[in-house]
Design a protein around this motif. Structure first.
Motif, PDB file in Angstrom:
ATOM      1  N   ASP A  10       0.778  -1.196  -0.005  1.00 46.30           N
ATOM      2  CA  ASP A  10       0.015  -0.079  -0.066  1.00 46.30           C
ATOM      3  C   ASP A  10       0.986   1.135   0.040  1.00 46.30           C
ATOM      4  OD1 ASP A  10      -2.044  -1.597   0.007  1.00 46.30           O
ATOM      5  OD2 ASP A  10      -2.835  -1.029   2.014  1.00 46.30           O
ATOM      6  N   LEU A  11       1.940   1.208   0.870  1.00 46.04           N
ATOM      7  CA  LEU A  11       2.873   2.331   1.100  1.00 46.04           C
ATOM      8  C   LEU A  11       3.484   2.748  -0.143  1.00 46.04           C
ATOM      9  CD1 LEU A  11       4.918   3.069   4.158  1.00 46.04           C
ATOM     10  CD2 LEU A  11       4.870   4.377   2.349  1.00 46.04           C
ATOM     11  N   LEU A  12       4.042   1.659  -0.955  1.00 46.77           N
ATOM     12  CA  LEU A  12       4.815   1.741  -2.020  1.00 46.77           C
ATOM     13  C   LEU A  12       3.958   2.195  -3.186  1.00 46.77           C
ATOM     14  CD1 LEU A  12       7.318  -1.281  -2.310  1.00 46.77           C
ATOM     15  CD2 LEU A  12       7.738   1.143  -1.954  1.00 46.77           C
ATOM     16  N   ASP A  13       2.860   1.703  -3.305  1.00 42.14           N
ATOM     17  CA  ASP A  13       1.824   2.095  -4.420  1.00 42.14           C
ATOM     18  C   ASP A  13       1.476   3.613  -4.178  1.00 42.14           C
ATOM     19  OD1 ASP A  13       1.675  -0.226  -5.353  1.00 42.14           O
ATOM     20  OD2 ASP A  13      -0.244  -0.889  -4.748  1.00 42.14           O
ATOM     21  N   ILE A  14       1.320   4.194  -3.007  1.00 45.34           N
ATOM     22  CA  ILE A  14       1.054   5.243  -2.814  1.00 45.34           C
ATOM     23  C   ILE A  14       2.357   6.582  -2.989  1.00 45.34           C
ATOM     24  CG2 ILE A  14       0.639   7.489  -0.948  1.00 45.34           C
ATOM     25  CD1 ILE A  14      -1.558   5.399   0.297  1.00 45.34           C
ATOM     26  N   LEU A  15       3.227   5.978  -2.471  1.00 43.75           N
ATOM     27  CA  LEU A  15       4.528   6.795  -2.929  1.00 43.75           C
ATOM     28  C   LEU A  15       4.792   6.875  -4.363  1.00 43.75           C
ATOM     29  CD1 LEU A  15       7.283   5.315  -0.364  1.00 43.75           C
ATOM     30  CD2 LEU A  15       6.168   7.782  -0.327  1.00 43.75           C
ATOM     31  N   GLU A  16       4.644   5.650  -5.186  1.00 40.52           N
ATOM     32  CA  GLU A  16       4.988   5.504  -6.350  1.00 40.52           C
ATOM     33  C   GLU A  16       3.825   6.430  -7.329  1.00 40.52           C
ATOM     34  OE1 GLU A  16       4.609   1.722  -8.046  1.00 40.52           O
ATOM     35  OE2 GLU A  16       4.935   2.225 -10.163  1.00 40.52           O
ATOM     36  N   SER A  17       2.480   6.481  -6.717  1.00 40.98           N
ATOM     37  CA  SER A  17       1.600   7.559  -7.372  1.00 40.98           C
ATOM     38  C   SER A  17       2.071   8.963  -7.160  1.00 40.98           C
ATOM     39  CB  SER A  17       0.141   7.248  -6.842  1.00 40.98           C
ATOM     40  OG  SER A  17       0.099   7.434  -5.657  1.00 40.98           O
ATOM     41  N   GLU A  18       2.761   9.416  -6.178  1.00 43.23           N
ATOM     42  CA  GLU A  18       3.210  10.462  -5.792  1.00 43.23           C
ATOM     43  C   GLU A  18       4.488  10.930  -6.658  1.00 43.23           C
ATOM     44  OE1 GLU A  18       1.898  13.058  -3.832  1.00 43.23           O
ATOM     45  OE2 GLU A  18      -0.012  11.855  -3.295  1.00 43.23           O
ATOM     46  N   PHE A  19       5.056   9.886  -6.993  1.00 47.41           N
ATOM     47  CA  PHE A  19       6.407  10.146  -7.720  1.00 47.41           C
ATOM     48  C   PHE A  19       5.749  10.374  -9.185  1.00 47.41           C
ATOM     49  CE2 PHE A  19       9.234   8.840  -4.508  1.00 47.41           C
ATOM     50  CZ  PHE A  19      10.364   9.982  -4.726  1.00 47.41           C
ATOM     51  N   LYS A  20       4.761   9.615  -9.639  1.00 43.42           N
ATOM     52  CA  LYS A  20       4.463   9.526 -11.056  1.00 43.42           C
ATOM     53  C   LYS A  20       4.494  11.141 -12.050  1.00 43.42           C
ATOM     54  CE  LYS A  20       3.595   5.852 -13.450  1.00 43.42           C
ATOM     55  NZ  LYS A  20       2.864   5.099 -12.693  1.00 43.42           N
ATOM     56  N   PRO A  21       4.037  12.070 -11.133  1.00 47.83           N
ATOM     57  CA  PRO A  21       3.892  13.415 -12.021  1.00 47.83           C
ATOM     58  C   PRO A  21       5.571  13.896 -11.975  1.00 47.83           C
ATOM     59  CG  PRO A  21       2.735  13.513  -9.996  1.00 47.83           C
ATOM     60  CD  PRO A  21       2.990  11.928 -10.076  1.00 47.83           C
ATOM     61  N   LEU A  22       6.427  13.357 -10.974  1.00 40.99           N
ATOM     62  CA  LEU A  22       7.503  14.074 -10.916  1.00 40.99           C
ATOM     63  C   LEU A  22       8.456  13.388 -11.825  1.00 40.99           C
ATOM     64  CD1 LEU A  22       8.084  14.343  -6.987  1.00 40.99           C
ATOM     65  CD2 LEU A  22       7.125  16.154  -8.590  1.00 40.99           C
ATOM     66  N   CYS A  23       8.359  11.957 -11.759  1.00 36.81           N
ATOM     67  CA  CYS A  23       9.401  11.260 -12.865  1.00 36.81           C
ATOM     68  C   CYS A  23       9.205  10.287 -13.791  1.00 36.81           C
ATOM     69  CB  CYS A  23      10.464  10.913 -11.689  1.00 36.81           C
ATOM     70  SG  CYS A  23      10.033   9.605 -10.667  1.00 36.81           S
ATOM     71  N   GLY A  24       7.727  10.566 -14.001  1.00 33.59           N
ATOM     72  CA  GLY A  24       7.235   9.090 -14.846  1.00 33.59           C
ATOM     73  C   GLY A  24       7.332   7.989 -14.609  1.00 33.59           C
ATOM     74  N   SER A  25       8.183   7.171 -15.474  1.00 29.21           N
ATOM     75  CA  SER A  25       8.568   5.582 -15.566  1.00 29.21           C
ATOM     76  C   SER A  25       9.407   5.174 -14.408  1.00 29.21           C
ATOM     77  CB  SER A  25       8.787   5.248 -16.791  1.00 29.21           C
ATOM     78  OG  SER A  25      10.174   5.767 -17.037  1.00 29.21           O
ATOM     79  N   SER A  26      10.126   6.114 -13.863  1.00 27.02           N
ATOM     80  CA  SER A  26      11.002   5.968 -12.683  1.00 27.02           C
ATOM     81  C   SER A  26      10.279   6.011 -11.363  1.00 27.02           C
ATOM     82  CB  SER A  26      12.393   7.056 -12.624  1.00 27.02           C
ATOM     83  OG  SER A  26      12.924   6.769 -13.781  1.00 27.02           O
ATOM     84  N   ALA A  27       9.181   6.092 -11.323  1.00 29.07           N
ATOM     85  CA  ALA A  27       8.440   6.318 -10.131  1.00 29.07           C
ATOM     86  C   ALA A  27       8.383   5.083  -9.202  1.00 29.07           C
ATOM     87  CB  ALA A  27       6.773   6.600 -10.244  1.00 29.07           C
ATOM     88  N   GLY A  28       8.427   3.874  -9.776  1.00 30.64           N
ATOM     89  CA  GLY A  28       8.518   2.774  -8.964  1.00 30.64           C
ATOM     90  C   GLY A  28       9.882   2.698  -8.081  1.00 30.64           C
TER      91      GLY A  28
END
Lengths: 190, 190
Positions: free
Chosen positions: A115-133
């Motif tokens: 859950d936490l990783l998913d949320i962090l990833e979705s927060e990173f998405k607009p910042l860095c796209g495919s590297s979000a994970g």
DNA sequence: ACCTGAACACCGTTCAAGT
DNA sequence: ACCTGAACACCGTTCAAGT
């Protein structure tokens, strides 16, 4: 009075908080619950599963605390990092327990680190796209490592840990976030 | 034939490499050396000290391997990160042993992680000045965490670990380095 | 279904006593 | 100085047997 998985996890959390990982044994847990050691194995597969559940629980609390503290998208990463520190810091060796749990089962599990990783990833998405994970897991790894370092420092000195995240913690995580943030194609002068 | 601290460390390393941390017990080590368990305590204070020495040894090898691979200043960070991966990866749970050692004694010790941290810090100095110390420990923390994750993944699947660092490992560390690198005051257009 | 009693196969560490 | 034997105080886990 009946023994229950929740009750086992409650006391496990309490033993960890007060005495640390070395004291968190199945036998100690059993005596704390007034029960024979074997009884625990009716509610929990083994110690590792117990630790995994404990880790999920703690991470879930971090998530709940974070969602209470803000709704905005931009500062969400900072809020989660802050809550990671303030929630985990008072529980002895909690960072290690969580890293153990993450290491031991990288893909599965319901509530908790995914859950936490998913949320962090979705927060990173607009910042860095495919590297979000990759950014999300790097941020979590670094945060947990720094918290763990701080917790063992506190254990050795015997001092009560600072309740607010130290500047170095915040700074390191900000640098990491910055490193993953792709700079906009139009420079700020335009 | 006399038992020696070096000989104990040699077999400890070998047991760790082949069988992992769970099999690295004082008693197992003693039988492997054909000696009574108590005999070890004449050459080593306790298990923790043994693990610390083992960690120092492994980090020292990383340093030696790195210095053989290049002299240039610019790519030094990348070389060390690469050697961290290739040296530690084949030794089961080595990343965890090293993190344990780092956590348990943050300031002391001769050769080992302090040497490595000093070198990383001096490499970061021209890139980010006063943040170099924080950058160095952040880089080491993240590298060890990623290696540990990869090692447990390899343990679970039973597959032999890739001998070359995966792209995600390199990418994550590069992002971290970039995040700590202060951009020059004159933009690249000039 | 839920728990006890008792066992099995281990741990790390200490320390008198031997050589 | 270096090592053995034996003990102390623990572990995690299993499983017949009881209720």
């Amino acid at each position: 009075m009946a023994l229950t998985r929740e009750k086992i996890l409650d006391t496990a959390f309490e033993v960890l908080r007060q005495f640390g990982l070395a004291d968190l044994s199945m036998r100690r847990l059993a005596t704390e619950l007034g029960v024979a050691p074997g009884a625990l194995y009716y509610h929990v597969k083994n110690k590792q599963e117990l630790l995994t559940h404990l880790a999920s629980r703690m991470l879930h609390r971090v998530l709940v605390a974070s969602s209470r503290r803000g709704r905005a998208g931009t500062g969400k990463l900072a809020i989660i990092c802050g809550e990671l520190y303030t929630q985990l810091m008072p529980v002895k060796e909690s960072a290690e327990v969580i890293r153990l749990a993450i290491a031991l089962h990288p893909q599965e599990q319901g509530p908790g680190h995914l859950d936490l990783l998913d949320i962090l990833e979705s927060e990173f998405k607009p910042l860095c796209g495919s590297s979000a994970g990759l950014a999300a897991s790097s941020l979590l790894h670094l945060a947990l490592s720094l918290i763990e370092e701080e917790q063992t420092r506190a254990l050795l000195t015997g001092a009560a840990p600072a309740s607010d995240p130290p500047a170095s913690y915040i700074s390191a995580l900000e640098h990491l976030i910055k490193g993953f943030t792709v700079s906009p194609s139009t420079p700020p002068g335009y």
